[in-house]
Enzyme design. Sequence first.
Site, mmCIF file in Angstrom:
data_model
loop_
_atom_site.group_PDB
_atom_site.id
_atom_site.type_symbol
_atom_site.label_atom_id
_atom_site.label_comp_id
_atom_site.label_asym_id
_atom_site.label_seq_id
_atom_site.Cartn_x
_atom_site.Cartn_y
_atom_site.Cartn_z
ATOM 1 N N ARG A 20 60.038 45.887 -11.121
ATOM 2 C CA ARG A 20 60.583 47.191 -11.537
ATOM 3 C C ARG A 20 60.664 47.404 -13.035
ATOM 4 N NH1 ARG A 20 65.855 46.453 -8.162
ATOM 5 N NH2 ARG A 20 65.363 44.367 -8.921
ATOM 6 N N ASP B 79 64.564 46.940 -4.645
ATOM 7 C CA ASP B 79 63.632 45.939 -5.166
ATOM 8 C C ASP B 79 62.384 45.851 -4.281
ATOM 9 O OD1 ASP B 79 62.346 43.778 -6.206
ATOM 10 O OD2 ASP B 79 64.174 42.604 -6.491
ATOM 11 N N CYS C 297 65.529 44.196 -14.968
ATOM 12 C CA CYS C 297 65.713 44.011 -13.519
ATOM 13 C C CYS C 297 65.973 42.534 -13.249
ATOM 14 C CB CYS C 297 64.527 44.548 -12.729
ATOM 15 S SG CYS C 297 62.965 43.705 -13.037
HETATM 16 P P1 4NP Z 1 62.092 42.651 -9.834
HETATM 17 O O1 4NP Z 1 61.777 41.924 -8.426
HETATM 18 O O2 4NP Z 1 63.553 42.374 -10.125
HETATM 19 O O3 4NP Z 1 61.852 44.104 -9.591
HETATM 20 O O4 4NP Z 1 61.156 42.041 -10.849
HETATM 21 C C1 4NP Z 1 62.029 40.554 -8.235
HETATM 22 C C2 4NP Z 1 61.038 39.625 -8.436
HETATM 23 C C3 4NP Z 1 61.291 38.280 -8.258
HETATM 24 C C4 4NP Z 1 62.550 37.859 -7.862
HETATM 25 C C5 4NP Z 1 63.537 38.787 -7.657
HETATM 26 C C6 4NP Z 1 63.289 40.128 -7.846
HETATM 27 N N1 4NP Z 1 62.811 36.500 -7.665
HETATM 28 O O5 4NP Z 1 63.948 36.145 -7.279
HETATM 29 O O6 4NP Z 1 61.942 35.657 -7.895
#
Ligand code: 4NP
Length: 157
Positions: A16, A125, A10
Amino acid sequence: MQPTKILFVCLGNICRSPMAEYLFRDMARRRGLDAQYQVASAATSHEEEGNPVYPAARRYMQDRGIDMSGKYARTLTASDYAAYDYIIGMETRNVVNIHRLLGEDSAHKVTRLLDWTTLPRDIADPWYTGDFARAYDDIYEGCAALLDRLEYDKRRA
Ligand code: 4NP
Protein backbone atom coordinates in the site's frame (compact mmCIF):
# COMPACT_ATOMS: atom_id res chain seq x y z
CA MET A 1 9.77 27.50 -1.90
CA GLN A 2 10.69 24.29 -0.07
CA PRO A 3 8.90 21.18 -1.38
CA THR A 4 6.22 19.65 0.82
CA LYS A 5 7.58 16.38 2.21
CA ILE A 6 5.20 13.43 2.51
CA LEU A 7 5.93 9.98 3.94
CA PHE A 8 3.35 7.24 3.32
CA VAL A 9 3.44 4.38 5.82
CA CYS A 10 2.00 0.85 5.97
CA LEU A 11 2.88 -2.40 7.73
CA GLY A 12 5.28 -3.98 5.23
CA ASN A 13 6.14 -1.17 2.75
CA ILE A 14 5.77 -3.61 -0.13
CA CYS A 15 2.11 -2.98 -1.11
CA ARG A 16 0.00 0.00 0.00
CA SER A 17 2.50 2.70 0.97
CA PRO A 18 4.69 2.22 -2.14
CA MET A 19 1.50 2.34 -4.26
CA ALA A 20 0.59 5.63 -2.52
CA GLU A 21 4.13 7.00 -2.98
CA TYR A 22 4.23 6.28 -6.71
CA LEU A 23 0.59 7.25 -7.36
CA PHE A 24 0.92 10.57 -5.55
CA ARG A 25 4.18 11.35 -7.40
CA ASP A 26 2.53 10.51 -10.73
CA MET A 27 -0.49 12.70 -9.94
CA ALA A 28 1.73 15.64 -8.95
CA ARG A 29 3.78 15.18 -12.15
CA ARG A 30 0.64 15.15 -14.31
CA ARG A 31 -0.39 18.44 -12.72
CA GLY A 32 3.06 19.96 -13.34
CA LEU A 33 3.80 19.96 -9.60
CA ASP A 34 6.83 17.57 -9.51
CA ALA A 35 9.12 20.12 -7.90
CA GLN A 36 6.64 20.96 -5.15
CA TYR A 37 6.52 17.54 -3.52
CA GLN A 38 9.08 15.14 -2.09
CA VAL A 39 7.45 11.77 -1.51
CA ALA A 40 8.65 8.53 0.08
CA SER A 41 7.26 5.49 1.92
CA ALA A 42 8.20 3.29 4.85
CA ALA A 43 7.08 0.32 6.98
CA THR A 44 6.18 0.03 10.64
CA SER A 45 7.62 -3.52 10.70
CA HIS A 46 11.04 -4.93 9.78
CA GLU A 47 9.37 -7.91 8.09
CA GLU A 48 10.06 -6.95 4.45
CA GLU A 49 13.10 -4.66 4.89
CA GLY A 50 15.16 -4.43 1.68
CA ASN A 51 12.58 -6.31 -0.39
CA PRO A 52 11.14 -5.00 -3.66
CA VAL A 53 7.45 -4.15 -4.10
CA TYR A 54 5.20 -7.24 -3.92
CA PRO A 55 4.89 -8.63 -7.48
CA ALA A 56 1.08 -8.40 -7.67
CA ALA A 57 1.17 -4.73 -6.59
CA ARG A 58 4.00 -3.99 -9.00
CA ARG A 59 2.12 -5.64 -11.87
CA TYR A 60 -1.12 -3.81 -11.06
CA MET A 61 0.68 -0.45 -11.11
CA GLN A 62 2.76 -1.37 -14.20
CA ASP A 63 -0.48 -2.09 -16.09
CA ARG A 64 -1.49 1.50 -15.27
CA GLY A 65 1.79 2.96 -16.52
CA ILE A 66 3.64 3.29 -13.22
CA ASP A 67 7.00 1.53 -12.79
CA MET A 68 7.91 0.73 -9.17
CA SER A 69 11.02 -1.35 -9.91
CA GLY A 70 13.37 0.98 -7.98
CA LYS A 71 11.57 0.74 -4.65
CA TYR A 72 12.83 -1.36 -1.74
CA ALA A 73 11.13 -1.57 1.65
CA ARG A 74 12.57 0.37 4.55
CA THR A 75 11.45 0.74 8.15
CA LEU A 76 10.30 4.00 9.73
CA THR A 77 12.92 5.61 11.99
CA ALA A 78 12.68 8.29 14.68
CA SER A 79 14.46 10.82 12.44
CA ASP A 80 11.59 10.62 9.92
CA TYR A 81 9.44 12.75 12.21
CA ALA A 82 11.54 15.88 11.68
CA ALA A 83 12.27 15.06 8.02
CA TYR A 84 8.64 15.00 6.80
CA ASP A 85 5.72 17.44 6.93
CA TYR A 86 3.04 14.75 6.61
CA ILE A 87 3.28 11.15 7.82
CA ILE A 88 0.33 9.24 6.44
CA GLY A 89 -0.75 5.72 7.42
CA MET A 90 -3.05 3.45 5.44
CA GLU A 91 -5.13 2.18 8.38
CA THR A 92 -5.64 2.81 12.09
CA ARG A 93 -3.20 0.05 13.01
CA ASN A 94 -0.43 1.89 11.09
CA VAL A 95 -1.22 5.13 12.93
CA VAL A 96 -0.96 3.36 16.30
CA ASN A 97 2.41 1.87 15.27
CA ILE A 98 3.67 5.22 13.91
CA HIS A 99 2.95 6.80 17.28
CA ARG A 100 4.74 3.94 19.02
CA LEU A 101 7.86 4.35 16.82
CA LEU A 102 7.98 8.16 16.60
CA GLY A 103 6.64 9.24 19.98
CA GLU A 104 4.31 12.14 20.60
CA ASP A 105 2.92 13.78 17.45
CA SER A 106 3.46 17.31 18.75
CA ALA A 107 3.26 18.92 15.29
CA HIS A 108 0.12 16.95 14.26
CA LYS A 109 1.85 15.40 11.24
CA VAL A 110 0.29 11.94 11.47
CA THR A 111 -2.99 11.10 9.69
CA ARG A 112 -4.64 8.21 7.87
CA LEU A 113 -4.77 8.56 4.06
CA LEU A 114 -8.56 8.32 3.74
CA ASP A 115 -9.01 10.90 6.55
CA TRP A 116 -8.31 13.39 3.73
CA THR A 117 -11.48 12.26 1.90
CA THR A 118 -15.16 12.83 2.66
CA LEU A 119 -15.45 9.19 3.80
CA PRO A 120 -12.68 8.51 6.36
CA ARG A 121 -11.86 4.79 6.63
CA ASP A 122 -9.06 2.21 6.63
CA ILE A 123 -7.45 0.81 3.50
CA ALA A 124 -7.54 -2.99 3.74
CA ASP A 125 -4.22 -4.79 3.27
CA PRO A 126 -4.17 -6.42 -0.21
CA TRP A 127 -1.32 -8.66 0.94
CA TYR A 128 -4.01 -10.45 2.98
CA THR A 129 -7.16 -9.74 0.91
CA GLY A 130 -5.62 -10.21 -2.57
CA ASP A 131 -7.81 -7.30 -3.70
CA PHE A 132 -5.31 -4.98 -5.38
CA ALA A 133 -8.04 -3.21 -7.38
CA ARG A 134 -9.79 -2.17 -4.18
CA ALA A 135 -6.52 -1.00 -2.60
CA TYR A 136 -5.58 0.92 -5.77
CA ASP A 137 -8.98 2.67 -5.93
CA ASP A 138 -8.86 3.63 -2.23
CA ILE A 139 -5.26 4.86 -2.50
CA TYR A 140 -6.07 6.81 -5.68
CA GLU A 141 -9.03 8.47 -3.93
CA GLY A 142 -6.89 9.36 -0.90
CA CYS A 143 -3.95 10.71 -2.92
CA ALA A 144 -6.24 12.85 -5.09
CA ALA A 145 -7.99 14.28 -2.02
CA LEU A 146 -4.65 14.93 -0.32
CA LEU A 147 -3.15 16.70 -3.34
CA ASP A 148 -6.33 18.76 -3.86
CA ARG A 149 -6.33 19.83 -0.24
CA LEU A 150 -2.62 20.72 -0.09
CA GLU A 151 -2.88 22.75 -3.30
CA TYR A 152 -6.04 24.49 -2.06
CA ASP A 153 -4.33 25.41 1.22
CA LYS A 154 -1.27 26.71 -0.67
CA ARG A 155 -3.44 29.01 -2.78
CA ARG A 156 -5.12 30.37 0.35
CA ALA A 157 -1.85 30.88 2.25
P1 4NP B 1 1.58 -3.66 3.14
O1 4NP B 1 1.26 -5.24 3.13
O2 4NP B 1 1.54 -3.25 4.60
O3 4NP B 1 0.49 -3.02 2.36
O4 4NP B 1 2.95 -3.50 2.52
C1 4NP B 1 2.01 -6.16 3.89
C2 4NP B 1 3.07 -6.82 3.33
C3 4NP B 1 3.81 -7.71 4.09
C4 4NP B 1 3.48 -7.95 5.41
C5 4NP B 1 2.41 -7.29 5.96
C6 4NP B 1 1.67 -6.39 5.21
N1 4NP B 1 4.21 -8.86 6.17
O5 4NP B 1 3.87 -9.08 7.36
O6 4NP B 1 5.20 -9.41 5.70
